[in-house]
Design a protein around this motif. Structure first.
Motif, PDB file in Angstrom:
ATOM      1  N   ARG A  49     -33.534-101.253  19.796  1.00 19.43           N
ATOM      2  CA  ARG A  49     -32.674-101.652  20.916  1.00 19.43           C
ATOM      3  C   ARG A  49     -33.226-101.108  22.238  1.00 19.43           C
ATOM      4  N   ALA A  50     -33.619 -99.848  22.230  1.00 12.59           N
ATOM      5  CA  ALA A  50     -34.103 -99.212  23.454  1.00 12.59           C
ATOM      6  C   ALA A  50     -35.481 -99.722  23.860  1.00 12.59           C
ATOM      7  N   TYR A  51     -36.321-100.012  22.850  1.00  8.22           N
ATOM      8  CA  TYR A  51     -37.689-100.475  23.102  1.00  8.22           C
ATOM      9  C   TYR A  51     -37.916-101.738  22.270  1.00  8.22           C
ATOM     10  N   PRO A  52     -37.493-102.892  22.787  1.00  6.08           N
ATOM     11  CA  PRO A  52     -37.438-104.123  21.997  1.00  6.08           C
ATOM     12  C   PRO A  52     -38.745-104.478  21.284  1.00  6.08           C
ATOM     13  N   VAL A  53     -38.590-104.958  20.059  1.00  2.00           N
ATOM     14  CA  VAL A  53     -39.712-105.381  19.225  1.00  2.00           C
ATOM     15  C   VAL A  53     -39.568-106.871  18.921  1.00  2.00           C
ATOM     16  N   LYS A  54     -40.650-107.472  18.471  1.00  2.00           N
ATOM     17  CA  LYS A  54     -40.625-108.897  18.115  1.00  2.00           C
ATOM     18  C   LYS A  54     -39.874-109.152  16.815  1.00  2.00           C
ATOM     19  N   HIS A  55     -39.868-108.140  15.918  1.00  2.00           N
ATOM     20  CA  HIS A  55     -39.265-108.357  14.596  1.00  2.00           C
ATOM     21  C   HIS A  55     -39.049-107.016  13.901  1.00  2.00           C
ATOM     22  N   LEU A  56     -37.888-106.852  13.304  1.00  2.00           N
ATOM     23  CA  LEU A  56     -37.603-105.724  12.423  1.00  2.00           C
ATOM     24  C   LEU A  56     -37.391-106.264  11.016  1.00  2.00           C
ATOM     25  N   VAL A  57     -38.284-105.871  10.122  1.00  2.00           N
ATOM     26  CA  VAL A  57     -38.165-106.208   8.702  1.00  2.00           C
ATOM     27  C   VAL A  57     -37.763-104.930   7.978  1.00  2.00           C
ATOM     28  N   TYR A  58     -36.801-105.020   7.056  1.00  2.00           N
ATOM     29  CA  TYR A  58     -36.337-103.810   6.395  1.00  2.00           C
ATOM     30  C   TYR A  58     -36.080-104.070   4.907  1.00  2.00           C
ATOM     31  N   ALA A  59     -36.189-102.999   4.138  1.00  2.00           N
ATOM     32  CA  ALA A  59     -35.999-103.088   2.690  1.00  2.00           C
ATOM     33  C   ALA A  59     -34.525-103.059   2.334  1.00  2.00           C
ATOM     34  N   SER A  60     -34.092-104.105   1.658  1.00  2.00           N
ATOM     35  CA  SER A  60     -32.808-104.085   0.974  1.00  2.00           C
ATOM     36  C   SER A  60     -33.126-103.994  -0.520  1.00  2.00           C
ATOM     37  N   SER A  61     -32.247-104.472  -1.367  1.00  2.00           N
ATOM     38  CA  SER A  61     -32.468-104.301  -2.802  1.00  2.00           C
ATOM     39  C   SER A  61     -31.669-105.321  -3.603  1.00  2.00           C
TER      40      SER A  61
ATOM     41  N   TYR B  95     -48.044-102.613  14.190  1.00  2.00           N
ATOM     42  CA  TYR B  95     -46.945-102.417  13.250  1.00  2.00           C
ATOM     43  C   TYR B  95     -46.558-100.946  13.176  1.00  2.00           C
ATOM     44  N   LEU B  96     -45.264-100.699  13.108  1.00  2.00           N
ATOM     45  CA  LEU B  96     -44.764 -99.395  12.689  1.00  2.00           C
ATOM     46  C   LEU B  96     -44.219 -99.580  11.286  1.00  2.00           C
ATOM     47  N   ILE B  97     -44.780 -98.864  10.320  1.00  2.00           N
ATOM     48  CA  ILE B  97     -44.307 -98.941   8.938  1.00  2.00           C
ATOM     49  C   ILE B  97     -43.761 -97.581   8.556  1.00  2.00           C
ATOM     50  N   THR B  98     -42.496 -97.537   8.175  1.00  2.00           N
ATOM     51  CA  THR B  98     -41.935 -96.284   7.674  1.00  2.00           C
ATOM     52  C   THR B  98     -42.077 -96.257   6.160  1.00  2.00           C
TER      53      THR B  98
ATOM     54  N   MET C 248     -37.780 -92.040  18.937  1.00  2.00           N
ATOM     55  CA  MET C 248     -37.712 -92.749  20.208  1.00  2.00           C
ATOM     56  C   MET C 248     -39.007 -92.569  21.008  1.00  2.00           C
ATOM     57  N   GLU C 249     -39.577 -91.396  20.957  1.00  2.00           N
ATOM     58  CA  GLU C 249     -40.808 -91.120  21.698  1.00  2.00           C
ATOM     59  C   GLU C 249     -41.970 -91.981  21.182  1.00  2.00           C
ATOM     60  N   ILE C 250     -42.017 -92.175  19.859  1.00  2.00           N
ATOM     61  CA  ILE C 250     -43.062 -93.030  19.286  1.00  2.00           C
ATOM     62  C   ILE C 250     -42.916 -94.457  19.809  1.00  2.00           C
ATOM     63  N   PHE C 251     -41.695 -94.975  19.795  1.00  2.00           N
ATOM     64  CA  PHE C 251     -41.452 -96.326  20.298  1.00  2.00           C
ATOM     65  C   PHE C 251     -41.804 -96.430  21.787  1.00  2.00           C
ATOM     66  N   LYS C 252     -41.455 -95.406  22.542  1.00  2.00           N
ATOM     67  CA  LYS C 252     -41.724 -95.403  23.981  1.00  2.00           C
ATOM     68  C   LYS C 252     -43.220 -95.426  24.273  1.00  2.00           C
ATOM     69  N   GLN C 253     -43.993 -94.649  23.494  1.00  2.00           N
ATOM     70  CA  GLN C 253     -45.421 -94.485  23.768  1.00  2.00           C
ATOM     71  C   GLN C 253     -46.277 -95.629  23.228  1.00  2.00           C
ATOM     72  N   GLU C 254     -45.850 -96.228  22.130  1.00  2.00           N
ATOM     73  CA  GLU C 254     -46.770 -97.081  21.378  1.00  2.00           C
ATOM     74  C   GLU C 254     -46.690 -98.588  21.671  1.00  2.00           C
ATOM     75  N   GLY C 255     -45.588 -99.084  22.199  1.00  2.00           N
ATOM     76  CA  GLY C 255     -45.492-100.522  22.428  1.00  2.00           C
ATOM     77  C   GLY C 255     -45.597-101.320  21.137  1.00  2.00           C
ATOM     78  N   ILE C 256     -44.673-101.072  20.231  1.00  2.00           N
ATOM     79  CA  ILE C 256     -44.718-101.645  18.878  1.00  2.00           C
ATOM     80  C   ILE C 256     -44.263-103.107  18.887  1.00  2.00           C
ATOM     81  N   ASP C 257     -44.975-103.933  18.118  1.00  2.00           N
ATOM     82  CA  ASP C 257     -44.621-105.346  17.988  1.00  2.00           C
ATOM     83  C   ASP C 257     -43.652-105.595  16.838  1.00  2.00           C
ATOM     84  N   VAL C 258     -43.980-105.051  15.666  1.00  2.00           N
ATOM     85  CA  VAL C 258     -43.198-105.303  14.450  1.00  2.00           C
ATOM     86  C   VAL C 258     -42.916-103.987  13.744  1.00  2.00           C
ATOM     87  N   VAL C 259     -41.675-103.812  13.299  1.00  2.00           N
ATOM     88  CA  VAL C 259     -41.287-102.652  12.498  1.00  2.00           C
ATOM     89  C   VAL C 259     -41.001-103.126  11.076  1.00  2.00           C
ATOM     90  N   VAL C 260     -41.576-102.427  10.103  1.00  2.00           N
ATOM     91  CA  VAL C 260     -41.224-102.666   8.701  1.00  2.00           C
ATOM     92  C   VAL C 260     -40.669-101.359   8.156  1.00  2.00           C
TER      93      VAL C 260
END
Length: 350
Positions: A130-142, A3-6, A84-96
């Motif tokens: 888009r550049a480094y495809p992930v299985k799922h992007l979950v994001y905070a709305s409100s 997971y990449l969690i921001t 972009m470099e983090i996505f390139k290096q890490e092979g992320i599955d899910v972004v939150v």
């Protein structure tokens, strides 16, 4: 899963990272540790997950001393090349994506911060996915996106074209941007409309924090709309459980979606929006009452009118979230407030 969690120095991001790490996932945390509120609280959250604040420097990964599968990077989402470099290096599955400039009232004072963090920052996340495809992007709305809507409960099938603050408009924009990328690039995206999250390690700009500080000092608390407010207060533990359940279920597109009668909460594209709340609105005065009970003190109340950008009531319809994921909030306000007070007293040595 990786997971990449921001926003992992933030309130919800901190709790989510711990939840995922405890179940065995790998987590990369990102936060710019800005000074919107007390940075010492943000550093304390990071230290609670084994990140040494004295080793933190911009764009430099720090390994947790508690969780071998957790590393933290201080950076801003506006730094597109570094992201972009983090996505390139890490092979992320899910972004939150939980990083954002929060606060309805602050958006009246500093609107530029919302464009940079909530629009530009989110665009960079989308571009990285888009550049480094992930299985799922979950994001905070409100829940703020419901704006001038008055029909209760709020449903994701409702039109939300009348926001009452730039903060709300920025979150509505995130939903629109996500749909575009789901359509064009088949990125599975899920937006979560949070409803008044509270609990231990919470944000100091939120009502519960402001109330307990004023009561502890014997100062009056500011009660807006003369107390005639209802909020779908949702305990952070319930929120995190919902996020995890959603992240495990990427959308695949609604085969019954009809362009002649479009459902705003879903799409033919791999796109979905959910409300995530307690689905049980509480009167503001009852919320204050729960705090008074937990503290053993009575608050002095200063009754004030409704503030610009605020709405008098929120109420989440979570039917589809319960149906699709089994999500069911389980923490009553009395227990959640008591948990917050216990943490607050321990953290501040009261």
């Amino acid at each position: 899963m990786k997971y990449l969690i921001t926003g992992t120095a933030g309130f919800i991001g901190f709790h989510l990272a711990k939840k995922l790490l405890d179940r065995g996932d790998e987590v990369i945390g990102i936060d710019n540790i800005n000074d919107y509120y007390d940075i010492n609280l943000k550093y304390a959250r990071l230290e609670n997950t084994g990140i040494d604040k004295y080793k933190i420097k911009a764009n430099h990964p720090i390994q947790s001393t508690i969780y071998p599968s957790y590393k933290f990077i201080k950076m801003d989402l506006s730094e597109k090349e570094a992201l972009m470099e983090i996505f390139k290096q890490e092979g992320i599955d899910v972004v939150v994506n939980l990083a954002a400039q929060a606060g309805v009232r602050y958006s009246l004072i500093n609107p530029d911060a919302y464009i940079e963090a909530n629009i530009t920052g989110f665009l960079n996340i989308l571009e990285a996915c888009r550049a480094y495809p992930v299985k799922h992007l979950v994001y905070a709305s409100s829940s703020s996106v419901y704006g001038a809507n008055t029909q209760m409960p709020f449903s994701t099938s409702d039109n939300v074209d009348h926001p009452l603050s730039l903060y709300a408009a920025s979150k509505k924009s995130n939903e629109l941007m996500a749909h575009t990328y789901s359509h064009l690039f088949k990125i599975p995206t899920t937006g979560l409309r949070f409803f008044t999250v509270y609990g231990p390690w919470g944000r100091p700009d939120m009502a519960l924090f402001l109330f307990i500080e004023a009561i502890s000092k014997g100062e009056p608390i500011q009660v807006f709309n003369h107390g005639k407010m209802k909020r779908d207060f949702t305990y952070v533990g319930d929120i995190v459980e919902g996020i995890v359940r959603v992240s495990d279920r990427p959308p695949v597109g609604n085969k019954e979606w009809d362009g002649n009668n479009p459902d705003p909460g879903s799409s033919y594209a791999p796109y979905k929006v959910y409300n995530i709340g307690n689905s049980s609105p509480v009167e503001l005065m009852d919320y204050i009452g729960a705090l008074e009970k937990a503290l053993g003190k009575t608050a002095v109340k200063e009754m004030l009118p409704l503030q610009p950008g605020d709405v008098p009531a929120t109420y989440a319809d979570v039917t589809d979230l319960m149906r699709d994921t089994g999500y069911k909030p389980s923490t009553p306000v009395e227990q959640g407030v008591a948990n917050f007070v216990s943490w607050y007293n321990e953290y501040y040595g009261k």
